[in-house]
Design a protein around this motif. Sequence first.
Motif, PDB file in Angstrom:
ATOM      1  N   GLN A   1      -1.216  21.946  -1.910  1.00  0.00           N
ATOM      2  CA  GLN A   1      -0.185  22.781  -2.532  1.00  0.00           C
ATOM      3  C   GLN A   1      -0.542  24.266  -2.554  1.00  0.00           C
ATOM      4  O   GLN A   1       0.300  25.090  -2.879  1.00  0.00           O
TER       5      GLN A   1
ATOM      6  N   PRO B   1      -0.910  27.940  -1.685  1.00  0.00           N
ATOM      7  CA  PRO B   1      -0.260  28.834  -0.726  1.00  0.00           C
ATOM      8  C   PRO B   1      -1.298  29.404   0.254  1.00  0.00           C
ATOM      9  O   PRO B   1      -2.456  29.617  -0.120  1.00  0.00           O
ATOM     10  N   PRO B   2      -0.891  29.657   1.492  1.00  0.00           N
ATOM     11  CA  PRO B   2      -1.840  30.135   2.515  1.00  0.00           C
ATOM     12  C   PRO B   2      -2.577  31.424   2.137  1.00  0.00           C
ATOM     13  O   PRO B   2      -3.699  31.642   2.570  1.00  0.00           O
ATOM     14  N   ASP B   3      -1.952  32.259   1.312  1.00  0.00           N
ATOM     15  CA  ASP B   3      -2.589  33.539   0.967  1.00  0.00           C
ATOM     16  C   ASP B   3      -3.472  33.449  -0.283  1.00  0.00           C
ATOM     17  O   ASP B   3      -4.028  34.452  -0.711  1.00  0.00           O
ATOM     18  N   SER B   4      -3.649  32.279  -0.845  1.00  0.00           N
ATOM     19  CA  SER B   4      -4.432  32.119  -2.074  1.00  0.00           C
ATOM     20  C   SER B   4      -5.855  31.643  -1.742  1.00  0.00           C
ATOM     21  O   SER B   4      -6.225  30.505  -1.995  1.00  0.00           O
ATOM     22  N   HIS B   5      -6.637  32.548  -1.180  1.00  0.00           N
ATOM     23  CA  HIS B   5      -7.975  32.203  -0.699  1.00  0.00           C
ATOM     24  C   HIS B   5      -8.929  31.816  -1.827  1.00  0.00           C
ATOM     25  O   HIS B   5      -9.714  30.879  -1.670  1.00  0.00           O
TER      26      HIS B   5
ATOM     27  N   ARG C   1      -8.084  28.301  -3.114  1.00  0.00           N
ATOM     28  CA  ARG C   1      -8.463  27.316  -2.097  1.00  0.00           C
ATOM     29  C   ARG C   1      -9.970  27.102  -2.089  1.00  0.00           C
ATOM     30  O   ARG C   1     -10.456  25.973  -2.073  1.00  0.00           O
TER      31      ARG C   1
ATOM     32  N   PHE D   1      -9.304  24.065   8.040  1.00  0.00           N
ATOM     33  CA  PHE D   1      -7.901  24.489   8.079  1.00  0.00           C
ATOM     34  C   PHE D   1      -7.054  23.606   9.009  1.00  0.00           C
ATOM     35  O   PHE D   1      -6.074  24.067   9.576  1.00  0.00           O
ATOM     36  N   SER D   2      -7.436  22.339   9.160  1.00  0.00           N
ATOM     37  CA  SER D   2      -6.688  21.481  10.074  1.00  0.00           C
ATOM     38  C   SER D   2      -5.943  20.346   9.355  1.00  0.00           C
ATOM     39  O   SER D   2      -5.477  19.415  10.008  1.00  0.00           O
ATOM     40  N   ASN D   3      -5.821  20.444   8.042  1.00  0.00           N
ATOM     41  CA  ASN D   3      -5.054  19.424   7.327  1.00  0.00           C
ATOM     42  C   ASN D   3      -3.576  19.552   7.682  1.00  0.00           C
ATOM     43  O   ASN D   3      -3.007  20.639   7.648  1.00  0.00           O
ATOM     44  N   ARG D   4      -2.965  18.424   8.014  1.00  0.00           N
ATOM     45  CA  ARG D   4      -1.538  18.415   8.349  1.00  0.00           C
ATOM     46  C   ARG D   4      -0.751  17.507   7.395  1.00  0.00           C
ATOM     47  O   ARG D   4       0.432  17.296   7.588  1.00  0.00           O
TER      48      ARG D   4
ATOM     49  N   SER E   1       0.860  16.199   3.730  1.00  0.00           N
ATOM     50  CA  SER E   1       1.537  16.818   2.588  1.00  0.00           C
ATOM     51  C   SER E   1       0.884  16.396   1.274  1.00  0.00           C
ATOM     52  O   SER E   1       0.142  15.417   1.206  1.00  0.00           O
TER      53      SER E   1
END
Length: 142
Positions: free
Chosen positions: A35, A37-41, A44, A110-113, A115
């Motif tokens: 969940q 967001p891509p910009d929330s380093h 993560r 970064f390869s999780n696909r 949901s």
Amino acid sequence: MSSSYLWVKAFHLVFVASWFAGLFYLPRIFVNLAQVPPDSHAERERLLVMARRLLRFTTLLAIPALLLGLVLWLGYGVQGGWLHAKLLFVVLVLGYHHACGLLLRKFESFSNRRSERWFRVFNESAVLLFIAIVVLVVVKPF
């Protein structure tokens, strides 16, 4: 029943329950990771650190659980048809544990696909495995 058998059995149960606690929570972290967001380093990375530590700790709990289970089986002669079914479920739990490690590596690279919904279902599979094992050990249906 000997006193030593009861001690081994008690600690086996403690380690199995602790191992499963980790297996219940680790996929929950995966739900949260899916969940992010891509910009929330920072978020993560925080979740990845938690997942790495939990996987390591859970693995350390699995080792005595498995060793004590072997002692009960081979050292004390625990047997029965139910045990064969339980051993099958233990193999499935080991596969689930291994899958958690693979899924964590996918998040790290970064390869999780998958949901967050998929991880919610995956999370419940550990509960079903735990229920099956407990029922087999307590009820001994065959």
